[in-house]
Each structure stands twice: as C-alpha cells, then as structure tokens.
Write an enzyme that holds these catalytic residues in place. Structure first.
Site, PDB file in Angstrom:
ATOM      1  N   LYS A   1       8.034   7.783  15.923  1.00 58.24           N
ATOM      2  CA  LYS A   1       8.792   8.340  14.801  1.00 58.24           C
ATOM      3  C   LYS A   1      10.000   9.146  15.289  1.00 58.24           C
ATOM      4  O   LYS A   1      11.006   9.235  14.591  1.00 58.24           O
ATOM      5  CB  LYS A   1       7.864   9.170  13.909  1.00 58.24           C
TER       6      LYS A   1
ATOM      7  N   TYR B   1       2.320   7.386  18.235  1.00 55.65           N
ATOM      8  CA  TYR B   1       2.836   7.462  16.859  1.00 55.65           C
ATOM      9  C   TYR B   1       3.984   8.471  16.761  1.00 55.65           C
ATOM     10  O   TYR B   1       5.061   8.158  16.243  1.00 55.65           O
ATOM     11  CB  TYR B   1       1.711   7.837  15.891  1.00 55.65           C
TER      12      TYR B   1
ATOM     13  N   SER C   1       8.847  10.495  10.098  1.00 54.96           N
ATOM     14  CA  SER C   1       7.714  11.405   9.866  1.00 54.96           C
ATOM     15  C   SER C   1       8.030  12.792  10.416  1.00 54.96           C
ATOM     16  O   SER C   1       8.823  12.920  11.370  1.00 54.96           O
ATOM     17  CB  SER C   1       6.474  10.859  10.580  1.00 54.96           C
TER      18      SER C   1
ATOM     19  N   THR D   1      -2.303   8.625   1.396  1.00 57.70           N
ATOM     20  CA  THR D   1      -2.198   7.158   1.264  1.00 57.70           C
ATOM     21  C   THR D   1      -3.349   6.602   2.107  1.00 57.70           C
ATOM     22  O   THR D   1      -4.235   7.360   2.501  1.00 57.70           O
ATOM     23  CB  THR D   1      -0.852   6.640   1.845  1.00 57.70           C
TER      24      THR D   1
ATOM     25  N   LEU E   1       3.095   4.393   0.404  1.00 57.27           N
ATOM     26  CA  LEU E   1       4.484   4.740   0.102  1.00 57.27           C
ATOM     27  C   LEU E   1       5.309   3.496  -0.265  1.00 57.27           C
ATOM     28  O   LEU E   1       6.198   3.569  -1.116  1.00 57.27           O
ATOM     29  CB  LEU E   1       5.124   5.458   1.296  1.00 57.27           C
TER      30      LEU E   1
ATOM     31  N   SER F   1       0.840  -1.203   0.000  1.00 59.85           N
ATOM     32  CA  SER F   1       0.000   0.000   0.000  1.00 59.85           C
ATOM     33  C   SER F   1       0.874   1.252   0.000  1.00 59.85           C
ATOM     34  O   SER F   1       2.077   1.177   0.284  1.00 59.85           O
ATOM     35  CB  SER F   1      -0.865  -0.038   1.278  1.00 59.85           C
TER      36      SER F   1
HETATM   37  N1  LIG Z   1       0.798   8.972   4.814  1.00 57.57           N
HETATM   38  C1  LIG Z   1       1.265   9.867   5.659  1.00 57.57           C
HETATM   39  O1  LIG Z   1       0.673  10.948   5.859  1.00 57.57           O
HETATM   40  C2  LIG Z   1       2.582   9.619   6.341  1.00 57.57           C
HETATM   41  C3  LIG Z   1       3.286  10.708   6.880  1.00 57.57           C
HETATM   42  C4  LIG Z   1       4.495  10.480   7.521  1.00 57.57           C
HETATM   43  C5  LIG Z   1       5.002   9.203   7.620  1.00 57.57           C
HETATM   44  N2  LIG Z   1       4.307   8.160   7.097  1.00 57.57           N
HETATM   45  C6  LIG Z   1       4.870   6.812   7.247  1.00 57.57           C
HETATM   46  O2  LIG Z   1       4.953   6.199   5.971  1.00 57.57           O
HETATM   47  C7  LIG Z   1       4.986   4.785   6.130  1.00 57.57           C
HETATM   48  C8  LIG Z   1       4.058   4.135   5.119  1.00 57.57           C
HETATM   49  O3  LIG Z   1       2.724   4.490   5.419  1.00 57.57           O
HETATM   50  P1  LIG Z   1       1.654   4.835   4.287  1.00 57.57           P
HETATM   51  O4  LIG Z   1       1.390   6.278   4.357  1.00 57.57           O
HETATM   52  O5  LIG Z   1       2.065   4.243   2.999  1.00 57.57           O
HETATM   53  O6  LIG Z   1       0.373   4.092   4.902  1.00 57.57           O
HETATM   54  P2  LIG Z   1      -0.489   2.838   4.375  1.00 57.57           P
HETATM   55  O7  LIG Z   1      -0.983   3.125   3.001  1.00 57.57           O
HETATM   56  O8  LIG Z   1      -1.485   2.591   5.449  1.00 57.57           O
HETATM   57  O9  LIG Z   1       0.558   1.650   4.312  1.00 57.57           O
HETATM   58  C9  LIG Z   1       1.077   1.045   5.477  1.00 57.57           C
HETATM   59  C10 LIG Z   1       1.861  -0.193   5.110  1.00 57.57           C
HETATM   60  O10 LIG Z   1       2.394  -0.758   6.313  1.00 57.57           O
HETATM   61  C11 LIG Z   1       2.109  -2.152   6.324  1.00 57.57           C
HETATM   62  N3  LIG Z   1       1.898  -2.665   7.686  1.00 57.57           N
HETATM   63  C12 LIG Z   1       1.115  -2.134   8.670  1.00 57.57           C
HETATM   64  N4  LIG Z   1       1.068  -2.980   9.723  1.00 57.57           N
HETATM   65  C13 LIG Z   1       1.838  -4.050   9.387  1.00 57.57           C
HETATM   66  C14 LIG Z   1       2.161  -5.273  10.045  1.00 57.57           C
HETATM   67  N5  LIG Z   1       1.669  -5.576  11.269  1.00 57.57           N
HETATM   68  N6  LIG Z   1       2.962  -6.145   9.403  1.00 57.57           N
HETATM   69  C15 LIG Z   1       3.433  -5.879   8.170  1.00 57.57           C
HETATM   70  N7  LIG Z   1       3.161  -4.752   7.498  1.00 57.57           N
HETATM   71  C16 LIG Z   1       2.371  -3.855   8.092  1.00 57.57           C
HETATM   72  C17 LIG Z   1       0.811  -2.298   5.519  1.00 57.57           C
HETATM   73  O11 LIG Z   1       0.742  -3.615   4.953  1.00 57.57           O
HETATM   74  P3  LIG Z   1      -0.339  -4.758   5.358  1.00 57.57           P
HETATM   75  O12 LIG Z   1      -1.559  -4.082   5.895  1.00 57.57           O
HETATM   76  O13 LIG Z   1      -0.559  -5.500   4.089  1.00 57.57           O
HETATM   77  O14 LIG Z   1       0.376  -5.588   6.369  1.00 57.57           O
HETATM   78  C18 LIG Z   1       1.001  -1.252   4.431  1.00 57.57           C
HETATM   79  O15 LIG Z   1       1.688  -1.806   3.340  1.00 57.57           O
HETATM   80  C19 LIG Z   1       4.607   4.527   7.597  1.00 57.57           C
HETATM   81  O16 LIG Z   1       5.779   4.229   8.333  1.00 57.57           O
HETATM   82  C20 LIG Z   1       4.022   5.848   8.061  1.00 57.57           C
HETATM   83  O17 LIG Z   1       4.176   6.035   9.433  1.00 57.57           O
HETATM   84  C21 LIG Z   1       3.115   8.343   6.464  1.00 57.57           C
END
Ligand SMILES: NC(=O)c1ccc[n+]([C@@H]2O[C@H](COP(=O)([O-])OP(=O)(O)OC[C@H]3O[C@@H](n4cnc5c(N)ncnc54)[C@H](OP(=O)(O)O)[C@@H]3O)[C@@H](O)[C@H]2O)c1
Length: 266
Positions: free
Chosen positions: A158, A154, A141, A189, A17, A15
């Site tokens: 980070k 959270y 983050s 996302t 990033l 999913s």
């Molecule tokens: N989007 C934002 O605004 C934002 C901002 C700053 C930082 N971030 C960081 O960016 C990173 C990616 O997040 P995203 O925005 O791409 O969110 P996302 O679309 O919700 O994706 C999260 C990913 O993490 C995986 N994940 C979650 N729990 C897991 C588990 N127990 N075991 C294995 N995989 C797991 C999910 O895969 P499955 O569900 O298939 O396991 C998914 O692929 C995260 O570290 C987040 O903290 C995001």
C-alpha cells in the site's frame, strides 16, 4: 473530474468497498464495468443496480488479477467491447495477517500481484483508452503510512500504491487525467476474514474501534477526492489524525512503538 455520465471500471467489485463504489456510482454513471473473479456475485450486484437505475448499463468481466493473463484479459475486454472508460478504480486487494516467515508463498505472491502489479498494469493498459477528462482512483490504505509487522507485505504494497498515485497525479495532470488515492483505516468488509490464516489470527486487533469507518463513508470520500482534484484522502477524522501523527513521529520512536505492539500481540 465529473462522475455524472461517467463510465467507470471498478476492480474488486464482487465484495466490500468495490460493491459500494458500484452502488454509489450507479445513480450517476451511464455505464459500469465490474471486474473480479466471482462472476456470480457481480451478476447479483448487476441485477440490483440495474433494477434501481433505469438506463444504466452494467458489464461484467470475470478475471483473476493475480495473473498476467487475467490482467491482460481485462485490458483486452475493454478494447474489444469498445467500453470507452473515463474512470478506473483500482480497488481489488488482499492482506495476509501473521508473521512473514510463516506465510504461504502463494499468498505472498498474490498480494504483490493484486495489490501492486494489477494497479500498475491496468493503469498502463487502460490509460490510452481512458477518455479525457478522466480519472484513476487507487484504493491504498492507512497501512501504507507505516511499516506493519504481521502485515509486512500488505503495508509495503500500500506504500507503493500511495507513492505511485502521487507520482502519476503529477505526470497526468497536464493530460486531463486526475489521479487520486483513498487511504482507509479499518473498514468492516470481508477484508479481515480473507486476511486470516488457518491458525485464526485476525487483523481486528483491540484498540482499533475508534478508527473504524463505514464503507459508505470511505467510498463517498474516495469519490469526492477524485471529483475535487485532490490527490489523497484518509476517510474519517480519526484516521486522518492518526496518519498525521505517524507522519510527524520520529522514525526510531515509531519502530519502538511497533516493537512493543508486536510483542504484546504474541
Ligand atoms: N477493509 C479494510 O479494512 C481496508 C482498509 C484499507 C484498505 N482496504 C483496501 O480496500 C480494497 C478493497 O478491499 P475490501 O475491504 O472491500 O475487501 P474484500 O471485501 O475482501 O474485497 C476484496 C475484493 O478484491 C477482489 N480480489 C481479490 N483478489 C483478487 C484477484 N486475484 N483477482 C480479482 N479480484 C480480486 C475480490 O474479488 P474476488 O474474490 O471475487 O476475485 C473482492 O471483490 C483493497 O485494496 C484493500 O486493501 C481495505
């Protein structure tokens, strides 16, 4: 650190990033290992990546990074299958939006396990197998720059990731392993909807639009920081500026602002 011809391991590749990291690396890497729980979503992504990039090999490892066994299984998968990675992208993560006292215990545990323990244990487990020159890119983050009421665990997780990355960057530089972290602001996302509790509160607070960056830009800047050997990047000018303001602001003033914003949100 060169990404052309590389063999990256990408966590959270089902999913957001993580998917985008896989897409941007697909035209440059020789092999990719995708890690997450949802194998079907990764199979779909694999089909897309392989169709667009002849010669690319994409492997999938389904694992729950929220458990000790799941994390150990990823390290074992890499060892047994002779994957020989040279890049580890610790991207998997989750949030839980709302006050700490009302949080579900399981969600608190999951955030600590995925956002912190998985980063530590995968880095530790895969480091001896990481080809040199190699790299570790941790997805931190902007939330790691300040205390985050409504996202207390959270934000703290980070802050850990950023501090851990900067320490490892110093330790591993002599060994030919570049360590960096990317600190995105709000990025569209599934993060926001996954962080939402049953009562419907959302991370998408008003006044954040000027910080939003597309996933394509966040990932491109993350990969560039690894390639150029810098240690930390805040993708997007507005995010970088806000991070600087947070850093320069006296702590009592920051807490005063956080209190005002928290009360206004009730
Ligand atoms: N989007 C934002 O605004 C934002 C901002 C700053 C930082 N971030 C960081 O960016 C990173 C990616 O997040 P995203 O925005 O791409 O969110 P996302 O679309 O919700 O994706 C999260 C990913 O993490 C995986 N994940 C979650 N729990 C897991 C588990 N127990 N075991 C294995 N995989 C797991 C999910 O895969 P499955 O569900 O298939 O396991 C998914 O692929 C995260 O570290 C987040 O903290 C995001």
């Amino acid at each position: 650190m060169k990404l052309n011809g590389s063999a990256p391991v990408i966590t959270g590749a089902s999913s957001g990033l993580g998917k985008e990291f896989a897409r941007q690396l697909a035209g440059r890497a020789d092999r990719l290992l995708l890690v997450a729980r949802r194998v079907e979503a990764m199979e779909q992504l694999k089909g897309e990546l392989v169709a667009g990039n002849s010669g690319l090999r994409v492997e999938i490892c389904g694992a729950d990074l929220g458990t000790v066994a799941g994390r150990a299984a990823v390290v074992e998968w890499v060892r047994v299958n002779g994957f020989e990675p040279d890049v580890l992208i610790n991207n998997a993560g989750l949030g839980d939006y709302g006050v700490f006292g009302a949080a579900e215990k399981e969600r608190l545990r999951e955030q600590v396990e995925v956002n912190i323990s998985a980063v530590v244990e995968l880095s530790h487990g895969l480091l001896p197998m990481l080809r040199r020159p190699g790299g570790i890119l941790n997805v931190s983050s902007l939330a790691g720059e300040l205390p985050m009421p409504d996202l207390a665990v959270y934000g703290a997780s980070k802050a850990f990731v950023t501090s851990f990355s900067e320490a490892l960057a110093v330790e591993l530089a002599e060994e030919g392993v570049t360590v960096a972290c990317v600190c995105p602001g709000p990025t569209p996302t599934n993060f926001g909807s996954n962080a939402r509790r049953a009562d419907g509160a959302d991370t998408n607070r008003s006044g954040q639009d000027f910080l939003k960056q597309p996933p394509e830009k966040v990932v491109a800047e993350g990969l560039r920081v690894l390639e150029t050997g810098r240690t930390r990047v805040f993708p997007g000018g507005s995010v970088a500026l806000v991070a600087l303001v947070f850093r320069l602001m006296p702590r009592p003033m920051l807490r005063w602002l956080l209190r005002r914003r928290f009360r206004a949100g009730r």
